[in-house]
Structures are given as structure tokens and as C-alpha cells.
Design an enzyme around this catalytic site. Structure first.
Site, PDB file in Angstrom:
ATOM      1  N   GLU A  93       1.200  -4.526 -22.746  1.00 21.71           N
ATOM      2  CA  GLU A  93       2.407  -3.689 -22.861  1.00 21.71           C
ATOM      3  C   GLU A  93       3.693  -4.503 -22.699  1.00 21.71           C
ATOM      4  O   GLU A  93       4.726  -4.165 -23.269  1.00 21.71           O
ATOM      5  CB  GLU A  93       2.365  -2.546 -21.847  1.00 21.71           C
ATOM      6  CG  GLU A  93       1.307  -1.479 -22.130  1.00 21.71           C
ATOM      7  CD  GLU A  93      -0.059  -1.815 -21.563  1.00 21.71           C
ATOM      8  OE1 GLU A  93      -0.278  -2.960 -21.096  1.00 21.71           O
ATOM      9  OE2 GLU A  93      -0.932  -0.930 -21.584  1.00 21.71           O
ATOM     10  N   PHE A 139      -5.768   9.713 -11.260  1.00 21.90           N
ATOM     11  CA  PHE A 139      -6.160   8.489 -11.966  1.00 21.90           C
ATOM     12  C   PHE A 139      -5.051   8.049 -12.931  1.00 21.90           C
ATOM     13  O   PHE A 139      -4.559   8.843 -13.724  1.00 21.90           O
ATOM     14  CB  PHE A 139      -7.461   8.736 -12.739  1.00 21.90           C
ATOM     15  CG  PHE A 139      -7.888   7.542 -13.557  1.00 21.90           C
ATOM     16  CD1 PHE A 139      -8.306   6.371 -12.936  1.00 21.90           C
ATOM     17  CD2 PHE A 139      -7.842   7.580 -14.941  1.00 21.90           C
ATOM     18  CE1 PHE A 139      -8.679   5.265 -13.690  1.00 21.90           C
ATOM     19  CE2 PHE A 139      -8.215   6.471 -15.703  1.00 21.90           C
ATOM     20  CZ  PHE A 139      -8.631   5.306 -15.066  1.00 21.90           C
ATOM     21  N   GLN A 140      -4.667   6.818 -12.815  1.00 22.63           N
ATOM     22  CA  GLN A 140      -3.611   6.209 -13.642  1.00 22.63           C
ATOM     23  C   GLN A 140      -2.286   6.964 -13.529  1.00 22.63           C
ATOM     24  O   GLN A 140      -1.540   7.082 -14.501  1.00 22.63           O
ATOM     25  CB  GLN A 140      -4.055   6.057 -15.096  1.00 22.63           C
ATOM     26  CG  GLN A 140      -5.165   5.015 -15.251  1.00 22.63           C
ATOM     27  CD  GLN A 140      -5.372   4.528 -16.670  1.00 22.63           C
ATOM     28  OE1 GLN A 140      -5.157   5.255 -17.612  1.00 22.63           O
ATOM     29  NE2 GLN A 140      -5.821   3.296 -16.803  1.00 22.63           N
ATOM     30  N   LYS A 160       0.801  14.828 -20.000  1.00 22.45           N
ATOM     31  CA  LYS A 160      -0.198  15.044 -21.049  1.00 22.45           C
ATOM     32  C   LYS A 160      -0.230  16.513 -21.476  1.00 22.45           C
ATOM     33  O   LYS A 160      -0.418  16.813 -22.660  1.00 22.45           O
ATOM     34  CB  LYS A 160      -1.571  14.592 -20.548  1.00 22.45           C
ATOM     35  CG  LYS A 160      -2.556  14.375 -21.674  1.00 22.45           C
ATOM     36  CD  LYS A 160      -3.781  13.622 -21.233  1.00 22.45           C
ATOM     37  CE  LYS A 160      -4.764  13.464 -22.368  1.00 22.45           C
ATOM     38  NZ  LYS A 160      -5.992  12.770 -21.951  1.00 22.45           N
ATOM     39  N   MET A 190      11.694 -26.926 -16.218  1.00 22.42           N
ATOM     40  CA  MET A 190      12.968 -26.687 -15.546  1.00 22.42           C
ATOM     41  C   MET A 190      12.795 -26.714 -14.029  1.00 22.42           C
ATOM     42  O   MET A 190      13.635 -27.267 -13.306  1.00 22.42           O
ATOM     43  CB  MET A 190      13.553 -25.345 -15.996  1.00 22.42           C
ATOM     44  CG  MET A 190      14.978 -25.111 -15.526  1.00 22.42           C
ATOM     45  SD  MET A 190      16.112 -26.391 -16.102  1.00 22.42           S
ATOM     46  CE  MET A 190      16.683 -25.681 -17.644  1.00 22.42           C
TER      47      MET A 190
END
Lengths: 577, 176
Positions: A67, A129-130, A179, A492
Site C-alpha cells: 500500500e 479483525f483488521q 463495509k 548520506m
């Protein structure tokens, strides 16, 4: 309350149609002229993916490999096109993985809309969940965000999201949709948002402040301009060039301002800041008038604020009122859109050349060329340098390529030496400094502007942070040219360790994989260059390729980027060695 | 512009939307600024909320904070004022044992002299409410604490300005 507010500012005049929330989301995106989105499916966003499957002739969904990659691709898309980039993810880990890209977009003012799925509304707050509180998590790094639990709210919220993301000082917006709201059916209609009561994206330019600014500029003996991305975001490039040329003022750029006027323009005197050019840094503390246009005096630009341009009258052209006097005290603040302000300023300016003052920039450039630039881009001994690779890309692309960089030494070298003939050609992570930005951002840039040559330049460190996006390159047939400048170090950090930590190279040496084999594993043509005499031919082969191409260039392990202003030092303490 | 730290009262007019408290408080948190008191309530304008935030800082810094607050999309306008420019009050409630009210004559005097108000009395306890300046409330607390306070709570500051805040005019402009 959310719904009420939105209804007050919008009229829904379109014919209604009964559809699901998830179909509404896709229809809203189509209505906003979104043709490409980047994302990753999962449980809480599956209804939307099901609709995307139905509407794939209208919206092309790019399956990123993470993502974070989706957000960076959306950013690359936005930066080269000037349109809103869109990323989509599921709830929980999908949503949290967006955060780095959102934070990057926030600090670099990149217009982006992220849509996340969320658990059903009856599960909110139950550690389902999630489930994560993505609205809470993203609040500090979004321009605006909102959770939707009813399908009927979706059109107005998405319309508002796009309006806020693209207007004024752009930024990222996140819309989290449960949802059940995705499944729920409602009477859909859509109207674009053009106004939010509490939000004034573009302050009207005050003519008096422009007149006052013109007066100071006309009286200046040693004026200097520092411009930033605001010039590009307001599409003020032509107006800006006209101002620079009429008033004959040497103009330097911040990293995100690069490419607004061509690198070769005679009044373009280079980059300011920590690894910027010698002349504009030194002369910041000698100019009598400092004209800042669409930039925000970032600490990497100013160094020690107590010693920054204290002798100068500062004029600040800025769209965001909160930036005025935030870091540097101004004599005149010109609030408003850069193009509108510069259009007003131009007729008020006297024609001038400031040739003696400009000569000072040229003289200091000559010193920088001898001490730094010559050996960076035309080395005669030792291993390959990053600068000569960038120079070779300049030669072969004729300065027409869009350069997408990651973060680190290669980024500073690329920004210093890349030749930009066109605006919106420098795509980099300026404010957040996100390693891993380069490759996915290049994918987005290439898909937004397939006609342009897009060259991604990364270091071996940053490249491996989002290396999985090679899968996206392959699947999407995105013809990006990927250059990895491999010095087997986090360069760097190693440079800082050398200069400020007694060469204690703590965890900066990298034992790298076979990059060519990895690229070839993703069916991408690849080559590795280790010698100077191989470079030109390899770059030529890469540029001639119609497909994606990976080029690894093994460069000197311990080269440093100079000039350098040590952290917290004054801009006039810039070091050449 | 004052370079000394002093108490400022910030008034923020906002849309009445979920999540805005989080956004506004985060601005202070990020800069490590301690909020002395915070109150949110409906304002005189329908659908518009008002935050009253008290902080101790320099005027230069408060201007920067106001800029960050106003930058939030759903903030309509923010103002800051010193104590001379506003009328302000706080409220507090004390719960004390009922026998004290009858056995300690001094308590009755304290209540009377402080202009506090008895809200309720029952067998076990009685409740006193007092509105006033912070110092008045602190004084009452000190005086009552000698007798033992069962519970004490106080509100954040609420205030109105002496000068007009032209928020309604501004909203009319926005609506047109």
C-alpha cells in the site's frame, strides 16, 4: 452533523438512481475524472473492488505490491499531471501502510485522495479483525479526513474530499468507509463540491501588498529570488519567468521548485539549502531584498534562522497564511495564488539587469565549479561518480526527461545536476525525505504522462525499501527507466558519520543482492555498469528501450555530496570540501 | 508585540464536526504546549461550535498557533485575547459532608461571602457551586479544604470578548 454541513454547501440536482455504496464510490471517482487508481484489495474494501471489476473500462486499477507503493505512485501521478492522485486500501494494516505516503504528500503539498475500507459500523471500536482507527491515525498527516458509516453520505464526502485535496495549498485527504456503508443501497446522485463554508483555499491577493512589494523590489540593489513548488502548483511558470526576466533578478530554487524554469535559464542560479549551490547560499546573507515565492523557509533551506538573511527585507508570496512569519519575519507578505500575485506584480516592476550583482553569482559558481562540480560530473580518475551518471542521462535525454528520485546522496546529486527543460520534471520526496519513494512514484509519473521519458534514480538503500514494486512495473508494462546508483552504503548517513561521528560507520554498510538478477526475475531488461567506459553505451541502451529498463551503476563507495551546510549552521557557512 | 509569556484565551469558531477536537488539540501537542483549560460548546450561531482554549505563551508564538488552527479546513475563524480584553468565568462544584453544614458555622459564612450557591443537600452530603475567576475558585477551595472536601471539580474557562467578534458577518459573506 457531518452530513448536515455538507448538505448546506451543496445542492444535489442530478437524477437519482438506487445503487450500493460501493458502486457509488466508483461512480464518484468516475465523476471526478479519475482514470487510474493505485491500491491493494482486502476484506473491508472488497465490495469496491467488485465494482471496479465491473467498471474496469472506465477506471484502470493498478495493483501495487504494497500500500505504501500505491500512495507513492498516486503521488508521482499527481506531481507530473497536476491532478489528484488516488490510492485505495483495505482496513487495518492496509490503511496503516498508506500512512507514510500520506505524510509525504502532506508535507510536499501533493493532492491525493485515499479511500480505505473499514469494518462494519456495528464493530467500530471493538478491536474487530483488521480494525484500526485510521481517521485518528491519519489526522496529523492529512489536510482533511472523514469516516463514512452511511451510504447516502458517500457522494458528498467524496466530492468534498476531491475539492479539498486539489484546492488552495493541495494535500492528502483520507475517506474511511465502513463495509456496511459499501453494501447499503441508496438513491445516488453526484454533484462536485465547489465550496466549503469554513474553508478559504485561496486568499484574495491584496493589491496594496503587491504595490508595496514592487516598490521595494524596484529600489533594491541586490535582490534575490528563492522560489518553491508554489510556482508549479499554481501554474505560474510563465508569469514567474516574466517577472525574473523583466526585473533581472537572480533566482534560486528549493528542491521542490526545481524545473519551474529551465536549468539553463541565465537567471537561474541554482538550488538553495543544505546541499544547494554555493552562490545562492552565500549571497542569501548579502542580498538586500529576498523575494520568496511559493516556498516555506524549510529548515533545510535556511539553516540557522538566527543568521538567515538578517540584512535583507523579506517579501513572501504565499498562499498559506500560516506560513507567513512562521520561520522568517517578512517585511511584506503577499497572500494569494502565486500566478495571480505575479500577474499583478509584473506591470509594476521596472526593467533592470542587476548585472554587477548577477556577476557575483557567476564568480561564486566558478569557484564551486572548480572545487566541486568539475570532479563530480567530469571525473578523470577514480571510480564512477553519481554526478557523471546524472550528466550522461542529461546528455542522452537532452534534458527532456522527468527525473524521479529517492532520498539520499543520489537525490541531492540528481537535483543538483539534472537538466530540466520542462516544468514538473523533478519528482522527489522533499519534506518528509521518504526512502522508497522513487520507484513507485516513477510508476505513477509514467502512467500519468506516458509520452514523457521517466527516469527513476535511486540509491541501493531506498531502492530496496520498495523493490517489490518491480512487480507493478512488470505487470503494468510501465516503461520506466530505473537507475540504481550503488555505493554499497546508506550514503548520506555514512557521509554524516564520516564528517560528524569520527567515521564510525554504524550499520550503514550494505551487503547487496544481485540487483540485475532481481530485475530479470521480474522480466525487466537489466544491465550493470562498473567502469566509466561502459557508462555512455549503457545509458544509451536504456534510453533507447521502449520497455522498462534497469541499470545498476556501481559508483565510488565513499564520495561525499558538497557543498554542504552542516545541520544548524548558517547558510553562509556552506562548505565546499 | 509582547515577548513575555502570559495567559491568552483563544476562541475558535468551527463547524460542529466529529474529529475536530483531535485536530485542534494535536496542534498544541505537537509543539509541546500545555493547555491550561479547554471548553467546547455551541456558539451563538446555529451549527457553529466554539472552543475556548487557555494557554500561557508569547504573543509571537500564539500568532503562529492561531495560523495553524485556522488552517484546519473546518475551522471558521480563531481569535486570541489577553485577560483585559475579555469577560471570563470558570465554574466549580464541591461535595462535602452534610454534618459540616450544620456543625461548622464558618462554612455558612464562607458560602455566603464567596457568593457560592448550595445546589443540593441530603443526609450524607451537600453540594456547592461557584462561578467566578480562577483566583476566587482557588480561594474557596483553600477555605473549604480545611474542613475536608469529598469531591471537587472545576470547568474550563468560558469567555466573551469586550470587543465585537465579527464572526456572523464573516459567515454571511461565506454563505453568499
Amino acid at each position: 452533523m457531518e452530513t448536515q454541513t455538507i448538505k448546506k454547501t451543496q445542492k444535489t440536482t442530478n437524477v437519482t438512481e438506487r445503487i450500493s455504496g460501493s458502486e457509488a464510490i466508483v461512480r464518484c471517482l468516475i465523476a471526478e475524472d479519475v482514470k487510474i487508481i493505485y491500491g491493494y484489495p482486502g476484506g473491508a474494501i472488497m465490495p469496491v473492488y467488485d465494482e471496479l471489476y465491473k467498471y474496469q473500462d472506465k477506471i484502470h486499477h493498478v495493483l501495487s505490491r504494497h500500500e505504501q507503493g500505491a500512495t507513492h505512485s498516486a503521488q508521482g501521478f499527481a506531481r507530473i499531471s497536476g491532478k489528484v492522485g488516488v490510492a485505495i486500501a483495505t482496513s487495518g494494516p492496509g490503511a496503516t501502510n498508506l500512512i507514510t505516503g500520506i505524510a509525504d504528500a502532506q508535507i510536499d503539498s501533493t493532492p491525493m485522495v485515499c479511500i480505505t475500507g473499514q469494518v462494519a459500523s456495528h464493530l467500530l471500536g471493538s478491536d474487530a479483525f483488521q480494525e484500526t482507527d485510521i481517521v485518528g491515525i491519519s489526522t496529523p498527516v492529512t489536510k482533511w479526513n472523514c469516516q463514512v458509516t452511511k451510504a447516502s453520505d458517500i457522494p458528498a464526502v467524496i466530492a468534498k474530499a476531491f475539492y479539498i485535496a486539489r484546492s488552495g495549498r493541495p494535500g492528502p485527504v483520507l475517506v474511511d468507509i465502513t463495509k456496511d456503508a459499501q453494501f447499503e443501497e441508496f438513491d445516488f446522485s453526484y454533484e462536485k463540491c465547489t465550496k466549503v463554508r469554513s474553508y478559504n483555499p485561496v486568499p484574495k491577493t491584496d493589491v496594496k501588498s503587491v504595490e508595496a512589494a514592487a516598490k521595494i523590489i524596484n529600489a533594491a540593489k541586490k535582490p534575490m529570488i528563492v522560489w518553491g513548488q508554489g510556482v508549479i502548483l499554481s501554474e505560474a511558470e510563465e508569469a514567474f519567468k516574466a517577472v525574473v526576466e523583466k526585473a533581472g533578478i537572480p533566482a534560486a530554487w528549493t528542491i521542490l521548485g526545481a524545473s519551474a524554469i529551465p536549468t539553463s535559464h541565465p537567471l537561474n542560479v541554482g538550488m538553495v539549502g543544505m546541499h544547494g549551490n554555493y552562490a545562492p547560499n552565500i549571497l542569501t546573507n548579502e542580498c538586500d531584498v529576498l523575494i520568496a515565492i511559493g516556498m516555506r523557509f524549510d529548515d533545510r533551506v535556511t539553516g540557522d534562522l538566527n543568521k538567515y538573511a538578517k540584512q535583507a527585507k523579506v517579501i513572501h508570496f504565499e498562499i498559506d497564511p500560516s506560513e507567513i512569519d512562521k520561520n522568517v519575519k517578512t517585511a511584506i507578505a503577499v497572500l494569494g495564488d502565486a500566478k495571480a500575485s505575479l500577474d499583478l506584480l509584473l506591470p509594476l516592476l521596472d526593467e533592470n539587469t542587476h548585472s554587477e550583482w548577477h556577476q557575483r553569482f557567476k564568480d561564486l559558481y566558478a569557484i564551486e565549479y572548480e572545487k566541486v562540480i568539475k570532479d563530480d560530473i567530469h571525473p578523470t580518475k577514480g571510480g564512477l561518480t553519481m554526478g557523471e551518471v546524472v550528466n550522461e542521462i542529461n546528455i542522452q535525454s537532452k534534458g527532456e526527461a522527468a527525473i524521479v528520485t529517492d532520498v539520499g546522496q543520489h537525490q541531492m546529486i540528481a537535483c543538483r545536476y539534472a537538466q530540466f527543460n520542462k516544468t514538473k520534471s523533478n519528482i522527489t520526496s522533499g519534506g518528509l525525505g521518504t526512502m522508497g519513494f522513487g520507484l513507485p512514484a516513477a510508476i505513477g509519473a509514467k502512467m500519468a504522462a506516458p509520452e514523457r521519458e521517466v527516469v527513476s534514480i535511486s540509491g541501493d538503500g531506498g531502492y530496496q525499501m520498495t523493490i517489490q514494486e518491480l512487480g507493478t512495473v512488470f505487470q503494468q508494462k510501465a516503461a520506466v527507466k530505473i537507475v540504481v546508483l550503488n555505493n554499497e552504503f546508506l550514503g548520506m548517513v555514512r557521509q554524516w558519520q564520516q564528517l560528524f561521528f569520527d567515521k564510525r560507520y554504524a550499520s550503514t554498510e550494505m551487503v547487496n543482492p544481485n540487483f540485475v538478477a532481481i530485475a530479470e526475475g521480474y522480466y525487466i531488461k537489466a544491465k550493470k555498469v562498473t567502469k566509466r567506459e561502459e557508462l555512455a553505451a549503457a545509458v544509451a541502451e536504456m534510453m533507447a528501450s521502449k520497455e522498462a529498463y534497469f541499470l545498476e551503476v556501481c559508483v565510488e563507495k565513499e564520495n561525499n555530496v558538497f557543498p554542504m551546510i552542516p545541520s544548524g549552521a548558517s547558510v553562509s557557512d556552506v562548505r565546499l570540501e | 508585540m509582547s515577548t513575555e509569556k502570559q495567559l491568552y484565551t483563544i476562541s475558535v469558531y468551527t463547524e460542529n464536526n466529529i474529529g475536530l477536537l483531535n485536530r485542534i488539540s494535536a496542534i498544541f501537542q505537537r509543539r509541546h504546549i500545555n493547555i491550561e483549560s479547554l471548553n467546547t460548546s455551541p456558539s451563538e450561531i446555529e451549527g457553529v461550535s466554539r472552543f475556548t482554549i487557555v494557554i500561557n505563551m508569547t504573543e509571537e508564538n500564539i500568532k503562529k498557533i492561531i495560523g495553524q488552527v485556522e488552517k484546519q479546513v473546518e475551522v471558521i475563524k480563531a481569535y486570541y485575547h489577553n485577560d483585559n480584553e475579555i469577560i471570563y468565568q470558570e465554574s466549580c462544584i464541591f461535595k462535602m459532608r452534610s454534618d459540616l453544614l450544620f456543625d461548622e458555622r464558618e462554612i455558612q459564612n464562607i458560602i455566603k461571602e464567596s457568593n457560592a450557591r448550595i445546589v443540593t443537600v441530603n443526609k450524607e452530603f451537600f453540594v456547592i457551586e461557584k462561578s467566578g475567576k480562577k483566583e476566587e475558585i482557588e480561594l474557596l477551595y483553600r477555605e473549604l479544604s480545611n474542613f475536608g472536601i469529598m469531591q471537587f471539580t472545576r470547568s474550563g474557562r468560558i469567555s466573551v470578548t469586550k470587543e465585537e467578534m465579527k464572526i456572523s458577518t464573516m459567515l454571511e459573506t461565506y454563505n453568499n
